[in-house]
Design a protein around this motif. Structure first.
Motif, PDB file in Angstrom:
ATOM      1  N   PRO A  55       0.809  -1.223   0.000  1.00  0.00           N
ATOM      2  CA  PRO A  55       0.000   0.000   0.000  1.00  0.00           C
ATOM      3  C   PRO A  55       0.840   1.270   0.000  1.00  0.00           C
ATOM      4  O   PRO A  55       1.765   1.420   0.798  1.00  0.00           O
ATOM      5  CB  PRO A  55      -0.812  -0.117   1.294  1.00  0.00           C
ATOM      6  CG  PRO A  55      -0.858  -1.572   1.577  1.00  0.00           C
ATOM      7  CD  PRO A  55       0.470  -2.103   1.132  1.00  0.00           C
ATOM      8  N   ALA A  56       0.491   2.197  -0.913  1.00  0.00           N
ATOM      9  CA  ALA A  56       1.179   3.491  -0.963  1.00  0.00           C
ATOM     10  C   ALA A  56       0.472   4.492  -0.036  1.00  0.00           C
ATOM     11  O   ALA A  56       1.103   5.380   0.512  1.00  0.00           O
ATOM     12  CB  ALA A  56       1.192   4.013  -2.395  1.00  0.00           C
ATOM     13  N   GLN A  57      -0.810   4.403   0.074  1.00  0.00           N
ATOM     14  CA  GLN A  57      -1.707   5.273   0.876  1.00  0.00           C
ATOM     15  C   GLN A  57      -1.870   6.662   0.282  1.00  0.00           C
ATOM     16  O   GLN A  57      -2.948   7.225   0.302  1.00  0.00           O
ATOM     17  CB  GLN A  57      -1.273   5.379   2.350  1.00  0.00           C
ATOM     18  CG  GLN A  57      -1.025   4.050   3.051  1.00  0.00           C
ATOM     19  CD  GLN A  57      -2.234   3.151   3.194  1.00  0.00           C
ATOM     20  OE1 GLN A  57      -3.319   3.493   2.748  1.00  0.00           O
ATOM     21  NE2 GLN A  57      -2.051   1.973   3.778  1.00  0.00           N
ATOM     22  N   SER A  58      -0.800   7.265  -0.235  1.00  0.00           N
ATOM     23  CA  SER A  58      -0.899   8.599  -0.858  1.00  0.00           C
ATOM     24  C   SER A  58       0.292   8.777  -1.786  1.00  0.00           C
ATOM     25  O   SER A  58       1.312   8.083  -1.641  1.00  0.00           O
ATOM     26  CB  SER A  58      -0.885   9.681   0.223  1.00  0.00           C
ATOM     27  OG  SER A  58      -0.781  10.970  -0.373  1.00  0.00           O
TER      28      SER A  58
ATOM     29  N   PHE B  48      -5.203   3.048  -0.796  1.00  0.00           N
ATOM     30  CA  PHE B  48      -5.103   4.513  -0.696  1.00  0.00           C
ATOM     31  C   PHE B  48      -6.142   5.038   0.276  1.00  0.00           C
ATOM     32  O   PHE B  48      -7.242   4.492   0.366  1.00  0.00           O
ATOM     33  CB  PHE B  48      -5.342   5.171  -2.063  1.00  0.00           C
ATOM     34  CG  PHE B  48      -4.220   4.932  -3.023  1.00  0.00           C
ATOM     35  CD1 PHE B  48      -3.067   5.695  -2.975  1.00  0.00           C
ATOM     36  CD2 PHE B  48      -4.307   3.917  -3.951  1.00  0.00           C
ATOM     37  CE1 PHE B  48      -2.013   5.453  -3.830  1.00  0.00           C
ATOM     38  CE2 PHE B  48      -3.258   3.657  -4.825  1.00  0.00           C
ATOM     39  CZ  PHE B  48      -2.108   4.436  -4.762  1.00  0.00           C
ATOM     40  N   ILE B  49      -5.764   6.088   0.978  1.00  0.00           N
ATOM     41  CA  ILE B  49      -6.737   6.812   1.802  1.00  0.00           C
ATOM     42  C   ILE B  49      -6.913   8.180   1.166  1.00  0.00           C
ATOM     43  O   ILE B  49      -5.925   8.889   0.935  1.00  0.00           O
ATOM     44  CB  ILE B  49      -6.224   6.963   3.249  1.00  0.00           C
ATOM     45  CG1 ILE B  49      -6.090   5.586   3.898  1.00  0.00           C
ATOM     46  CG2 ILE B  49      -7.175   7.846   4.058  1.00  0.00           C
ATOM     47  CD1 ILE B  49      -5.511   5.612   5.311  1.00  0.00           C
TER      48      ILE B  49
ATOM     49  N   ALA C 208     -13.199   9.315  -8.088  1.00  0.00           N
ATOM     50  CA  ALA C 208     -12.272   9.688  -9.168  1.00  0.00           C
ATOM     51  C   ALA C 208     -11.057   8.756  -9.169  1.00  0.00           C
ATOM     52  O   ALA C 208     -10.602   8.302 -10.222  1.00  0.00           O
ATOM     53  CB  ALA C 208     -11.835  11.144  -8.994  1.00  0.00           C
ATOM     54  N   LEU C 209     -10.563   8.435  -7.979  1.00  0.00           N
ATOM     55  CA  LEU C 209      -9.377   7.576  -7.910  1.00  0.00           C
ATOM     56  C   LEU C 209      -9.720   6.151  -8.352  1.00  0.00           C
ATOM     57  O   LEU C 209      -8.963   5.517  -9.095  1.00  0.00           O
ATOM     58  CB  LEU C 209      -8.806   7.582  -6.485  1.00  0.00           C
ATOM     59  CG  LEU C 209      -7.406   6.984  -6.345  1.00  0.00           C
ATOM     60  CD1 LEU C 209      -6.401   7.697  -7.232  1.00  0.00           C
ATOM     61  CD2 LEU C 209      -6.933   7.049  -4.894  1.00  0.00           C
TER      62      LEU C 209
ATOM     63  N   ALA D 130      -1.307  14.471  -6.819  1.00  0.00           N
ATOM     64  CA  ALA D 130      -0.041  13.723  -6.695  1.00  0.00           C
ATOM     65  C   ALA D 130      -0.333  12.227  -6.537  1.00  0.00           C
ATOM     66  O   ALA D 130       0.397  11.374  -7.061  1.00  0.00           O
ATOM     67  CB  ALA D 130       0.765  14.248  -5.507  1.00  0.00           C
ATOM     68  N   THR D 131      -1.413  11.913  -5.830  1.00  0.00           N
ATOM     69  CA  THR D 131      -1.807  10.500  -5.687  1.00  0.00           C
ATOM     70  C   THR D 131      -2.214   9.927  -7.049  1.00  0.00           C
ATOM     71  O   THR D 131      -1.801   8.829  -7.427  1.00  0.00           O
ATOM     72  CB  THR D 131      -2.970  10.364  -4.672  1.00  0.00           C
ATOM     73  OG1 THR D 131      -2.503  10.826  -3.407  1.00  0.00           O
ATOM     74  CG2 THR D 131      -3.448   8.937  -4.546  1.00  0.00           C
ATOM     75  N   CYS D 132      -3.016  10.709  -7.791  1.00  0.00           N
ATOM     76  CA  CYS D 132      -3.437  10.234  -9.123  1.00  0.00           C
ATOM     77  C   CYS D 132      -2.206  10.030  -9.999  1.00  0.00           C
ATOM     78  O   CYS D 132      -2.125   9.054 -10.761  1.00  0.00           O
ATOM     79  CB  CYS D 132      -4.378  11.245  -9.789  1.00  0.00           C
ATOM     80  SG  CYS D 132      -5.936  11.405  -8.911  1.00  0.00           S
TER      81      CYS D 132
END
Ligand code: SAM
Ligand code: SF4
Length: 479
Positions: free
Chosen positions: A275-278, A316-317, A375-376, A330-332
């Motif tokens: 998991p990257a989370q952000s 992701f949160i 959206a994510l 930045a997450t996208c």
């Protein structure tokens, strides 16, 4: 008094599924009968998750629905087990007075006594001490002594989960797990290896090692230090084991040594849940994750260089405190670069007692969290759809897990959401009712879901299928 008739409902992650299997085993050994129909039970147990508010509310709502039955059947025993039990303790009865017993994840071996007391009218709880006190070891030994008679993960014969590590010391600022599951404890290699051998002997072909940050596995045995790479290499030698995987990996603990396992140990499937989370460095710092987005991408590249075709999945949160539109972008951006094979997306939910809940205002409005969530997910699906379409026309080896648990899937109606915002799943069977070959559900070596029509006898085996179509979540194939 006649022996109890027990029904177990499970919420949450694989760790909870495994806890439920443990509960079933402990109770069977004590003479209890397990039943699939809650109406036929006189003891109802709920194995719960407290990671998000939404998960807790579902449990409270389902337990609340029992009030009328409890009035009609005063001897009905209702038990709250797992993370919510440890989090709320006896105070949970203020919100749900019909709860008779409360049992923490580490104390499941005590359930027969708790149930006997509850049936005699004594409401009790078995809880672990708050973190920092050293009483977890004894309950771990009690749990290690329970021989779960799988292979059985949910309804998938041939598949089994094995706990490699309990607890978590990472203290991501949003997360309740280190509080409810206690400090990190790696199980001794000898115990894990013995459990794997037993499960494979009973028919398991696919083993998944579990831990909250399983790549931090660290044990010492007979003067030798073991990390996860050592453990995987040794487990992979088990005769009869076809596939080996491990979840979940923490990006900050991803080493080159572990990455090399993907290259050197063929039984380890090319699938990494990390998991990257952000994708925003400021958000990652506030989350206390211990890496930057660039470091995350470097680790993904390192592993992919060693095992081309490796599928990487993430969590992701969205809507974490202070997450700006630029942070979300930045997450996208990270999602576009990493090309995940799947991702769970969660709206931030403040958890009492966590650093984020104490210090950071939950300042992203819910409507905006929902927008970012959708959206994510749409972006993830666009990418997984593109990646999945590359499989069309290819023959892939599928481990057949089960008869498809959802209504017959067609392109555009996926049988199992791997990236919805809610990973919990309810089970029911359709093939049993049909006279034709049912739809089977399996996984490629890179953990992608494949559905195809075939005889139920294939469940638990590996077969080659040809992919004829693909959607963002599923490959559609023929035998
Ligand atoms: N140990 C794993 C890890 O570090 O990735 C997973 C732990 S948690 C049970 C599963 C996922 O829930 C996390 O990866 C995170 O995305 C999400 N999660 C945890 N706490 C949350 C919170 N307070 N609000 C929203 N999502 C949360
Ligand atoms: Fe929670 Fe972080 Fe531990 Fe995962 S690594 S369980 S997100 S504290």
């Amino acid at each position: 008094m006649k022996s109890p008739c027990v029904h177990i409902t499970t919420y949450g992650c694989q760790m909870n599924q495994l806890d439920s299997e443990l509960v079933a085993e402990v109770l069977r050994a004590s003479g209890a009968r397990l039943v699939a129909d809650p109406q036929a039970a006189d003891v109802l147990l709920f194995v719960t998750c407290s990671v998000r508010d939404h998960a807790e509310n579902r449990v409270f709502s389902n337990i609340g629905k029992l009030a009328a039955r409890k009035r009609r059947e005063p001897h009905l025993v209702v038990g709250l087990l797992g993370c919510m039990a440890q989090e709320h303790g006896p105070a949970v009865r203020r919100r749900a007075p019909m709860i008779d017993l409360v049992c923490a994840p580490g104390r499941l071996a005590e359930l027969p006594a708790l149930i006997a007391d509850a049936r005699a009218g004594r409401k009790r709880e078995a809880l672990d001490p708050p973190r920092g006190q050293d009483a977890f070891a004894a309950s771990d030994v009690a749990l290690d002594g329970v021989e779960v008679g799988r292979p059985l993960c949910g309804n998938s014969p041939g598949q089994a989960y094995v706990v490699a590590m309990r607890g978590c010391d990472n203290f991501c600022s949003y997360c309740v797990v280190p509080f409810v599951r206690g400090p990190e404890r790696s199980r001794p290699p000898v115990v894990i290896l013995e459990e794997v051998r037993r499960l494979v002997g009973q028919g398991a072909r696919q083993i998944t090692l579990l831990g909250q940050a399983v790549n931090k596995y660290a044990a010492e045995e007979a003067g030798r230090r073991w990390d996860l790479a050592d453990l995987l290499s040794k487990v992979a030698e088990t005769p009869g084991l076809a596939r080996l995987s491990f979840i979940t990996s923490h990006p900050a603990a991803m080493t080159e040594r572990l990455a090399q396992v993907f290259r050197d140990v063929p039984a380890v499937i090319p699938y990494l849940h990390m998991p990257a989370q952000s994708g925003s460095d400021t958000v990652l710092t506030r989350m206390n994750r211990g890496y930057t987005a660039a470091e995350y991408m470097e680790r993904v590249a390192m592993v992919r260089a060693l095992r081309p075709g490796l599928a990487v999945a993430s969590d992701f949160i969205v809507g974490f405190p202070g997450e700006s539109e630029a942070d979300f972008e930045a997450t996208c951006d990270l999602v576009r670069r990493a090309r995940f094979s799947g991702a769970f997306v969660f709206k931030y939910s403040p958890r009492p007692g966590t650093a984020a809940a104490k210090r950071l205002a939950d300042d992203v409005p819910d409507a905006e969290k929902r927008r970012r969530n959708n959206a994510l997910l749409a972006l993830v699906e666009e990418i997984t759809g593109e990646e999945n379409r590359k499989f069309i026309g290819r023959t892939v080896r599928v481990f057949v897990e089960e008869i498809s648990p959802r209504p017959r899937a067609k392109k555009g109606s996926d049988p199992l959401s791997v990236q919805g915002s809610d990973p919990f799943f309810a089970r029911g069977r359709q093939g049993d009712r049909l006279n034709v070959n049912p739809q089977l559900r399996g996984r490629t070596p890179c953990n992608r879901i494949v559905v195809f029509d075939g005889p139920p006898s294939l469940v638990g085996t590996e077969v080659d299928v040809e992919v004829v179509d693909a959607s963002p979540l599923t490959l559609f194939a023929t035998l």
